[in-house]
Design an enzyme around this catalytic site. Structure first.
Site, PDB file in Angstrom:
ATOM      1  N   CYS A   9     -16.917  59.265  73.568  1.00  0.00           N
ATOM      2  CA  CYS A   9     -17.231  59.268  72.132  1.00  0.00           C
ATOM      3  C   CYS A   9     -18.275  60.348  71.870  1.00  0.00           C
ATOM      4  CB  CYS A   9     -17.658  57.891  71.640  1.00  0.00           C
ATOM      5  SG  CYS A   9     -19.204  57.270  72.354  1.00  0.00           S
ATOM      6  N   ASN A  12     -22.123  58.400  73.311  1.00  0.00           N
ATOM      7  CA  ASN A  12     -22.067  57.569  74.531  1.00  0.00           C
ATOM      8  C   ASN A  12     -23.076  56.421  74.497  1.00  0.00           C
ATOM      9  OD1 ASN A  12     -22.451  57.966  78.154  1.00  0.00           O
ATOM     10  ND2 ASN A  12     -20.970  56.740  77.061  1.00  0.00           N
ATOM     11  N   CYS A  14     -22.551  53.850  71.577  1.00  0.00           N
ATOM     12  CA  CYS A  14     -21.930  52.765  70.792  1.00  0.00           C
ATOM     13  C   CYS A  14     -20.509  52.440  71.254  1.00  0.00           C
ATOM     14  CB  CYS A  14     -21.907  53.117  69.305  1.00  0.00           C
ATOM     15  SG  CYS A  14     -23.550  53.301  68.589  1.00  0.00           S
ATOM     16  N   ARG A  15     -19.562  53.346  71.001  1.00  0.00           N
ATOM     17  CA  ARG A  15     -18.147  53.019  71.238  1.00  0.00           C
ATOM     18  C   ARG A  15     -17.710  53.132  72.691  1.00  0.00           C
ATOM     19  NH1 ARG A  15     -16.091  57.238  66.920  1.00  0.00           N
ATOM     20  NH2 ARG A  15     -17.947  58.229  67.798  1.00  0.00           N
ATOM     21  N   SER A  16     -17.981  54.285  73.336  1.00  0.00           N
ATOM     22  CA  SER A  16     -17.440  54.444  74.696  1.00  0.00           C
ATOM     23  C   SER A  16     -18.068  53.501  75.732  1.00  0.00           C
ATOM     24  CB  SER A  16     -17.465  55.909  75.153  1.00  0.00           C
ATOM     25  OG  SER A  16     -18.769  56.424  75.168  1.00  0.00           O
ATOM     26  N   ASP A 123     -16.963  55.296  63.850  1.00  0.00           N
ATOM     27  CA  ASP A 123     -18.292  55.334  64.453  1.00  0.00           C
ATOM     28  C   ASP A 123     -19.186  54.305  63.748  1.00  0.00           C
ATOM     29  OD1 ASP A 123     -20.756  55.910  65.490  1.00  0.00           O
ATOM     30  OD2 ASP A 123     -20.497  58.086  65.355  1.00  0.00           O
TER      31      ASP A 123
HETATM   32  P1  4NP Z   1     -21.071  56.720  69.457  1.00  0.00           P
HETATM   33  O1  4NP Z   1     -22.008  56.642  68.166  1.00  0.00           O
HETATM   34  O2  4NP Z   1     -20.429  58.106  69.425  1.00  0.00           O
HETATM   35  O3  4NP Z   1     -20.072  55.652  69.256  1.00  0.00           O
HETATM   36  O4  4NP Z   1     -21.959  56.526  70.650  1.00  0.00           O
HETATM   37  C1  4NP Z   1     -23.030  57.575  67.918  1.00  0.00           C
HETATM   38  C2  4NP Z   1     -24.291  57.348  68.422  1.00  0.00           C
HETATM   39  C3  4NP Z   1     -25.302  58.246  68.176  1.00  0.00           C
HETATM   40  C4  4NP Z   1     -25.044  59.376  67.432  1.00  0.00           C
HETATM   41  C5  4NP Z   1     -23.783  59.610  66.943  1.00  0.00           C
HETATM   42  C6  4NP Z   1     -22.769  58.703  67.183  1.00  0.00           C
HETATM   43  N1  4NP Z   1     -26.099  60.291  67.151  1.00  0.00           N
HETATM   44  O5  4NP Z   1     -25.860  61.249  66.385  1.00  0.00           O
HETATM   45  O6  4NP Z   1     -27.211  60.134  67.673  1.00  0.00           O
END
Ligand code: 4NP
Length: 155
Positions: A9, A12, A14-16, A123
């Site tokens: 994702c 790294n 939240c989702r993955s 997201d």
């Molecule tokens: P993820 O979510 O891609 O599902 O881990 C996010 C977590 C943090 C950020 C973006 C997306 N960020 O911009 O910090």
């Protein structure tokens, strides 16, 4: 040799990490290795987001030992399957792929559930709490399909 699957994702956190924990729980450990990475570097070395840890725990999974890392081009050789969470991750990863073989390893994860529809796992980072429940349910549903396919193909 175990079959290796990478979940990708943006952050790294939240989702993955959820995708990693969920798929891992559905596969026999002797034959499969599941990992996750982000296209971005903001959360390298960080534990998953508290809200992902909480929704995993609510569903009986512990993901708090995971550590964020950034996707690297050697992952194309290291892993057999690379599942990305959304279309933006897909573009970022495909852009880094140098060979048709590397490109062919990359798939949008929800295409295993809704073939050719190119649906994103949304997201949940900036969203409401139930965004994480939503993501959990989607990933749990698709991981069931992926696990079944992988077990059939590689056992
Ligand atoms: P993820 O979510 O891609 O599902 O881990 C996010 C977590 C943090 C950020 C973006 C997306 N960020 O911009 O910090």
């Amino acid at each position: 040799m175990p079959v290796k699957i990478l979940m990708v994702c943006l952050g790294n956190i939240c989702r993955s990490p959820l995708a990693e924990g969920i798929l891992e729980s559905k596969l026999p450990k002797e034959n499969f290795i599941v990992d996750s990475a982000g296209t971005g570097s903001w959360h390298v070395g960080h534990a998953p987001d508290k809200r992902s840890i909480a929704v995993a725990q609510k569903n009986g999974l512990c993901i708090d030992g995971q550590k964020g890392r950034q996707f690297k081009t050697s992952d194309f050789d290291e892993f057999d399957y690379i599942y990305v969470m959304d279309n933006s991750n897909y573009r970022d990863i495909i852009h880094l792929a140098k060979t048709p073989e590397h490109k062919s390893k990359v798939n949008l994860i929800l295409n295993e559930l809704f073939p050719d529809e190119n649906v994103d796992v949304p997201d949940p980072y900036y969203g409401a709490v139930n965004g994480f429940d939503n993501v959990y349910q989607m990933l749990n549903e698709v991981a069931e399909i992926i696990a079944k396919k992988l077990i059939e193909k590689h056992s």
